[in-house]
Design a protein around this motif. Structure first.
Motif, PDB file in Angstrom:
ATOM      1  N   HIS A  64      -0.101  -1.253 -13.640  1.00  0.00           N
ATOM      2  CA  HIS A  64      -1.306  -0.431 -13.586  1.00  0.00           C
ATOM      3  C   HIS A  64      -2.533  -1.293 -13.317  1.00  0.00           C
ATOM      4  CE1 HIS A  64      -3.721   3.078 -14.331  1.00  0.00           C
ATOM      5  NE2 HIS A  64      -4.491   2.373 -15.184  1.00  0.00           N
ATOM      6  N   ALA A  65      -2.565  -2.408 -14.022  1.00  0.00           N
ATOM      7  CA  ALA A  65      -3.684  -3.337 -13.855  1.00  0.00           C
ATOM      8  C   ALA A  65      -3.780  -3.803 -12.414  1.00  0.00           C
ATOM      9  CB  ALA A  65      -3.497  -4.521 -14.792  1.00  0.00           C
ATOM     10  N   LEU A  66      -2.595  -4.089 -11.855  1.00  0.00           N
ATOM     11  CA  LEU A  66      -2.580  -4.530 -10.456  1.00  0.00           C
ATOM     12  C   LEU A  66      -3.121  -3.460  -9.534  1.00  0.00           C
ATOM     13  CD1 LEU A  66       0.869  -6.313 -10.180  1.00  0.00           C
ATOM     14  CD2 LEU A  66      -1.370  -7.315  -9.716  1.00  0.00           C
ATOM     15  N   ASN A  67      -2.622  -2.242  -9.771  1.00  0.00           N
ATOM     16  CA  ASN A  67      -3.029  -1.151  -8.900  1.00  0.00           C
ATOM     17  C   ASN A  67      -4.519  -0.840  -9.010  1.00  0.00           C
ATOM     18  OD1 ASN A  67      -0.676  -0.557  -7.523  1.00  0.00           O
ATOM     19  ND2 ASN A  67       0.155   0.625  -9.240  1.00  0.00           N
ATOM     20  N   CYS A  68      -5.039  -1.088 -10.180  1.00  0.00           N
ATOM     21  CA  CYS A  68      -6.436  -0.741 -10.390  1.00  0.00           C
ATOM     22  C   CYS A  68      -7.406  -1.869 -10.054  1.00  0.00           C
ATOM     23  CB  CYS A  68      -6.660  -0.326 -11.856  1.00  0.00           C
ATOM     24  SG  CYS A  68      -5.765   1.180 -12.254  1.00  0.00           S
ATOM     25  N   MET A  71      -9.772  -5.700  -6.074  1.00  0.00           N
ATOM     26  CA  MET A  71      -9.447  -6.377  -4.823  1.00  0.00           C
ATOM     27  C   MET A  71      -8.232  -5.748  -4.124  1.00  0.00           C
ATOM     28  SD  MET A  71     -11.464  -8.888  -4.176  1.00  0.00           S
ATOM     29  CE  MET A  71     -10.577 -10.138  -3.252  1.00  0.00           C
ATOM     30  N   LYS A  72      -7.585  -4.912  -4.846  1.00  0.00           N
ATOM     31  CA  LYS A  72      -6.299  -4.420  -4.335  1.00  0.00           C
ATOM     32  C   LYS A  72      -6.400  -3.772  -2.960  1.00  0.00           C
ATOM     33  CE  LYS A  72      -2.643  -1.411  -4.367  1.00  0.00           C
ATOM     34  NZ  LYS A  72      -2.421   0.005  -4.195  1.00  0.00           N
ATOM     35  N   PRO A  73      -7.311  -2.804  -2.750  1.00  0.00           N
ATOM     36  CA  PRO A  73      -7.357  -2.163  -1.430  1.00  0.00           C
ATOM     37  C   PRO A  73      -7.585  -3.160  -0.314  1.00  0.00           C
ATOM     38  CG  PRO A  73      -8.698  -0.974  -3.014  1.00  0.00           C
ATOM     39  CD  PRO A  73      -8.300  -2.266  -3.675  1.00  0.00           C
ATOM     40  N   ALA A  74      -8.454  -4.103  -0.564  1.00  0.00           N
ATOM     41  CA  ALA A  74      -8.743  -5.091   0.477  1.00  0.00           C
ATOM     42  C   ALA A  74      -7.528  -5.935   0.791  1.00  0.00           C
ATOM     43  CB  ALA A  74      -9.889  -5.987   0.002  1.00  0.00           C
ATOM     44  N   LEU A  75      -6.932  -6.434  -0.270  1.00  0.00           N
ATOM     45  CA  LEU A  75      -5.730  -7.257  -0.077  1.00  0.00           C
ATOM     46  C   LEU A  75      -4.617  -6.454   0.582  1.00  0.00           C
ATOM     47  CD1 LEU A  75      -5.743  -9.150  -3.464  1.00  0.00           C
ATOM     48  CD2 LEU A  75      -5.919 -10.182  -1.194  1.00  0.00           C
ATOM     49  N   PHE A  76      -4.548  -5.220   0.186  1.00  0.00           N
ATOM     50  CA  PHE A  76      -3.527  -4.352   0.744  1.00  0.00           C
ATOM     51  C   PHE A  76      -3.695  -4.218   2.248  1.00  0.00           C
ATOM     52  CE2 PHE A  76      -1.360  -0.381   1.629  1.00  0.00           C
ATOM     53  CZ  PHE A  76      -0.199  -0.517   0.868  1.00  0.00           C
ATOM     54  N   SER A  77      -4.908  -4.005   2.659  1.00  0.00           N
ATOM     55  CA  SER A  77      -5.142  -3.833   4.103  1.00  0.00           C
ATOM     56  C   SER A  77      -4.858  -5.124   4.853  1.00  0.00           C
ATOM     57  CB  SER A  77      -6.572  -3.357   4.349  1.00  0.00           C
ATOM     58  OG  SER A  77      -7.467  -4.372   3.964  1.00  0.00           O
ATOM     59  N   VAL A  78      -5.171  -6.236   4.208  1.00  0.00           N
ATOM     60  CA  VAL A  78      -4.845  -7.531   4.835  1.00  0.00           C
ATOM     61  C   VAL A  78      -3.337  -7.655   5.006  1.00  0.00           C
ATOM     62  CG1 VAL A  78      -4.864 -10.021   4.497  1.00  0.00           C
ATOM     63  CG2 VAL A  78      -6.911  -8.683   3.989  1.00  0.00           C
ATOM     64  N   LEU A  79      -2.681  -7.311   3.958  1.00  0.00           N
ATOM     65  CA  LEU A  79      -1.213  -7.352   4.005  1.00  0.00           C
ATOM     66  C   LEU A  79      -0.676  -6.464   5.118  1.00  0.00           C
ATOM     67  CD1 LEU A  79       0.128  -7.331   0.346  1.00  0.00           C
ATOM     68  CD2 LEU A  79       0.733  -8.913   2.173  1.00  0.00           C
ATOM     69  N   CYS A  80      -1.266  -5.303   5.220  1.00  0.00           N
ATOM     70  CA  CYS A  80      -0.847  -4.373   6.272  1.00  0.00           C
ATOM     71  C   CYS A  80      -0.995  -5.019   7.629  1.00  0.00           C
ATOM     72  CB  CYS A  80      -1.688  -3.089   6.204  1.00  0.00           C
ATOM     73  SG  CYS A  80      -1.146  -1.958   4.926  1.00  0.00           S
ATOM     74  N   GLU A  81      -2.086  -5.670   7.813  1.00  0.00           N
ATOM     75  CA  GLU A  81      -2.369  -6.314   9.107  1.00  0.00           C
ATOM     76  C   GLU A  81      -1.330  -7.391   9.409  1.00  0.00           C
ATOM     77  OE1 GLU A  81      -6.296  -8.136  10.498  1.00  0.00           O
ATOM     78  OE2 GLU A  81      -6.872  -6.317   9.386  1.00  0.00           O
ATOM     79  N   ILE A  82      -1.146  -8.194   8.378  1.00  0.00           N
ATOM     80  CA  ILE A  82      -0.162  -9.279   8.557  1.00  0.00           C
ATOM     81  C   ILE A  82       1.205  -8.691   8.875  1.00  0.00           C
ATOM     82  CG2 ILE A  82       1.060 -11.149   7.375  1.00  0.00           C
ATOM     83  CD1 ILE A  82      -1.550 -11.459   5.686  1.00  0.00           C
ATOM     84  N   GLU A 182       8.078   3.226  -4.233  1.00  0.00           N
ATOM     85  CA  GLU A 182       7.279   2.712  -5.341  1.00  0.00           C
ATOM     86  C   GLU A 182       6.529   1.451  -4.919  1.00  0.00           C
ATOM     87  OE1 GLU A 182       5.746   2.642  -9.145  1.00  0.00           O
ATOM     88  OE2 GLU A 182       7.011   4.205  -8.269  1.00  0.00           O
ATOM     89  N   GLN A 183       7.283   0.590  -4.231  1.00  0.00           N
ATOM     90  CA  GLN A 183       6.695  -0.672  -3.805  1.00  0.00           C
ATOM     91  C   GLN A 183       5.626  -0.467  -2.743  1.00  0.00           C
ATOM     92  OE1 GLN A 183       9.250  -3.801  -2.666  1.00  0.00           O
ATOM     93  NE2 GLN A 183      10.306  -3.885  -4.643  1.00  0.00           N
ATOM     94  N   SER A 184       5.781   0.611  -2.008  1.00  0.00           N
ATOM     95  CA  SER A 184       4.832   0.830  -0.912  1.00  0.00           C
ATOM     96  C   SER A 184       3.415   1.046  -1.424  1.00  0.00           C
ATOM     97  CB  SER A 184       5.274   2.039  -0.088  1.00  0.00           C
ATOM     98  OG  SER A 184       5.093   3.216  -0.834  1.00  0.00           O
ATOM     99  N   ARG A 185       3.330   1.231  -2.722  1.00  0.00           N
ATOM    100  CA  ARG A 185       1.983   1.362  -3.286  1.00  0.00           C
ATOM    101  C   ARG A 185       1.310   0.004  -3.387  1.00  0.00           C
ATOM    102  NH1 ARG A 185       2.822   4.740  -8.618  1.00  0.00           N
ATOM    103  NH2 ARG A 185       0.566   4.414  -8.796  1.00  0.00           N
TER     104      ARG A 185
END
Length: 450
Positions: A64-68, A71-82, A182-185
DNA sequence: CGCTATGATTCGTC
DNA sequence: GACGAATCATAGCG
C-alpha cells in the motif's frame, strides 16, 4: 530496484545515494561502485528471502505504501517508457511454432488405437458385453474383451490425467494472470505480455501432456504386444474341424489345393475361430477382414498337411484309408449320379468303416469313366469338382483295397500320394498323371515306395 | 519331463 | 501372392 529505492525512501528515510554512500569495505578489490551494487542486490535478496517471514498485514502495508508513494506515478510512467522500448525486442522472438511432428504422431496413434477421440461402445462393461454377445463359445471373445477392458482402462486413465492436466493448466494460467494483473499496478504489463506468459505456460503443460501421451502409447503398445503374443499361442483345431479338413484333403488328394472359395467354405464349416485367424496384426491382412484371415488358417493347415503328408506318406496311410472309406459311400453315389452311366453298378454294399472291405464291382469300367471325367473340360465346373473329389476318394479306396488290381495290369493308377518324380503333386489336369493304364514310365513313381 | 503332433511363421522360389 | 521347405513354439500325451 524500485522496491529498494522506494522502500529506502519510505521506510528508512534514505536517499538513493544513501546506499551508495556506505563506507567502502576495507579490502575491496572492486571499486566502491561495484560493492555498492552488490550491497543493493544483497538487500533485495534479503528482502525476498524474508518476505515469507513477514506477516500478510505487513506486506499489504508495504504494498500500500508503495502504491501511495508520491513518486510512484512518475516512476511508473518511466518504467512504461523503458518497457515500451525493450519490449519490442522480446516481441516477435517467439512466433507460433509449428505443431510438433512427434506430438502429431502420438495423437494419431492414440486416435487410431481408440484411446483418444470419440468413445466406442462406451466403457469396459459395454465392450465386454459386446464381446460376449458376439463370440459366445469362442475363447477369443474372452481375450478380446480382456483386451478391450484393458484398453478402456488405459483410456480412462489417460482421460482422467489429461483432464487433471488441463484443469491444472487452467488454474495455473488464471493464477498467473491474476498475479500479473496485480503486478500491473506496480509495473507495466501489456496484454501481449500476458498472452506470451500464457503461451509459455501452455507449452510447459503441453510438454507434460506429451509425456502422458507417450506413456499412454507405450502402455497401449505393451498391451497390444501381449495380446498378440497371447494370440500367437497355438490352438489345436477341434476334432470336427480336423475331420472336415482331412476329409477335404484326402478326397482331393490328387490336387489338395482348395480354391479361395473352398477355403472359405471350409473355414465356415470348421467354424475356425477368430482367435485362430488373428495370428498376425489384422492391419497386415487384407481389407476383407476375417474371411481372409480364416481362409489363411485353412491355407496354413493345407500347407502343413501337404508337406507332412508328402514327407511321410506311410505315416498318413492309415488316416488316408480312414477318410477315404468315410467318404467312399457318398462319393460313389454321387459319382454314379454324375456320370449318369447305365452301367453303374453302384457300390451298394459299401461296408463303410473298414477300408479293406470296400468292394467295387466293375471297377475297371468305373475307373475308366472316372478317367474321362478327370479331363480339363470338367475342371472348374461344380460337377467337375465334385466328381474330381469323388474320383480321388474312390481311387484311394480302390488302391487300398486292391480291388482294381485285376484288369489294370498291376499298374497302380492311383498313387496314394499322386506325387511326381520331383516330389510335387501331379497336376490333376495333366493327362499324364492319371490317364492311360498302359502308361509306362509315368507310373513308375507310384506307391510301390510305400 | 521328454517326446510327438501340429498350428504358425519365415524365407526362398517361381 | 501362392507355395514348399524349414523352423519355431506350444499343446497334449505317456
Amino acid at each position: 530496484r524500485m522496491l529498494q529505492t522506494l522502500a529506502g525512501v519510505n521506510l528508512a528515510g534514505h536517499s538513493v545515494q544513501g546506499g551508495m554512500a556506505l563506507p567502502p569495505p576495507p579490502h575491496g578489490h572492486e571499486g566502491a561502485d561495484g560493492d555498492g551494487r552488490k550491497q543493493d542486490i544483497g538487500d533485495i535478496l534479503h528482502q525476498i528471502m524474508t518476505i515469507t517471514d513477514q506477516s500478510l498485514d505487513e506486506a499489504q502495508a508495504k504494498k500500500h505504501a508503495l502504491n501511495c508513494h508520491r513518486m510512484k506515478p512518475a516512476l511508473f510512467s518511466v518504467l512504461c517508457e523503458i518497457k515500451e522500448k525493450t519490449g519490442l525486442s522480446i516481441r516477435g522472438a517467439q512466433e507460433e511454432d509449428p505443431p510438433d511432428p512427434q506430438l502429431m504422431r502420438l495423437d494419431n496413434m492414440l486416435l487410431a488405437e481408440g484411446v483418444s477421440g470419440p468413445e466406442k461402445g462406451g466403457g469396459s462393461a459395454a465392450a465386454a458385453a459386446a464381446a460376449a454377445a458376439s463370440g459366445g463359445s469362442s475363447d477369443n471373445s474372452i481375450e478380446h474383451s480382456d483386451y478391450r477392458a484393458k484398453l478402456t482402462q488405459i483410456r480412462q486413465i489417460y482421460h482422467t490425467e489429461l483432464e487433471k492436466y488441463e484443469q491444472a493448466c487452467n488454474e495455473f494460467t488464471t493464477h498467473v494472470m491474476n498475479l500479473l494483473r496485480e503486478q500491473s499496478r506496480t509495473r507495466p504489463i501489456s496484454p501481449k505480455e500476458i498472452e506470451r506468459m500464457v503461451g509459455i505456460i501452455h507449452r510447459k503443460f503441453s510438454s507434460i501432456q506429451m509425456q502422458l501421451k507417450q506413456s499412454t502409447c507405450e502402455a497401449v503398445m505393451i498391451l497390444r504386444s501381449r495380446f498378440l503374443d497371447a494370440r500367437r499361442k497355438r490352438r489345436n483345431f477341434s476334432k470336427q474341424a480336423t475331420e472336415i479338413l482331412n476329409e477335404y484333403f484326402y478326397s482331393h488328394l490328387s490336387n489338395p489345393y482348395p480354391s479361395e472359395e473352398a477355403k472359405e467354405e471350409l473355414a465356415k464349416k470348421c467354424s475356425i475361430t477368430v482367435s485362430q485367424s488373428l495370428v498376425k496384426d489384422p492391419k497386415e491382412r487384407g481389407s476383407k477382414g476375417s474371411d481372409i484371415q480364416q481362409t489363411s488358417v485353412v491355407s496354413n493347415w493345407f500347407g502343413n498337411k501337404r508337406i507332412r503328408y508328402k514327407k511321410n506318406i506311410g505315416k498318413f496311410q492309415e488316416e488316408a484309408n480312414l477318410y477315404a472309406a468315410k467318404t467312399a459311400v457318398t462319393a460313389a453315389h454321387a459319382v454314379a449320379a454324375a456320370v449318369q452311366n447305365n452301367q453303374t453298378n453302384s457300390p451298394t454294399t459299401p461296408n463303410s468303416g473298414s477300408s479293406g472291405s470296400f468292394n467295387l464291382p466293375n471297377s475297371g469300367d468305373m475307373f475308366m469313366n472316372m478317367q474321362s471325367l478327370n479331363g480339363d473340360s470338367y475342371q472348374g465346373s461344380q460337377v467337375g469338382a465334385n466328381v474330381q473329389s469323388q474320383v480321388d476318394t474312390l481311387r484311394h479306396v480302390i488302391n487300398q483295397t486292391g480291388g482294381y488290381s485285376d484288369g489294370l495290369g498291376g499298374n497302380s493308377l492311383y498313387s496314394p500320394h499322386n506325387l511326381n518324380a520331383n516330389g510335387g503333386w501331379q497336376d490333376a489336369t495333366t493327362p499324364s498323371s492319371v490317364t492311360s493304364p498302359t502308361e509306362g514310365p509315368g507310373s513308375v513313381h507310384s506307391d510301390t515306395s510305400n
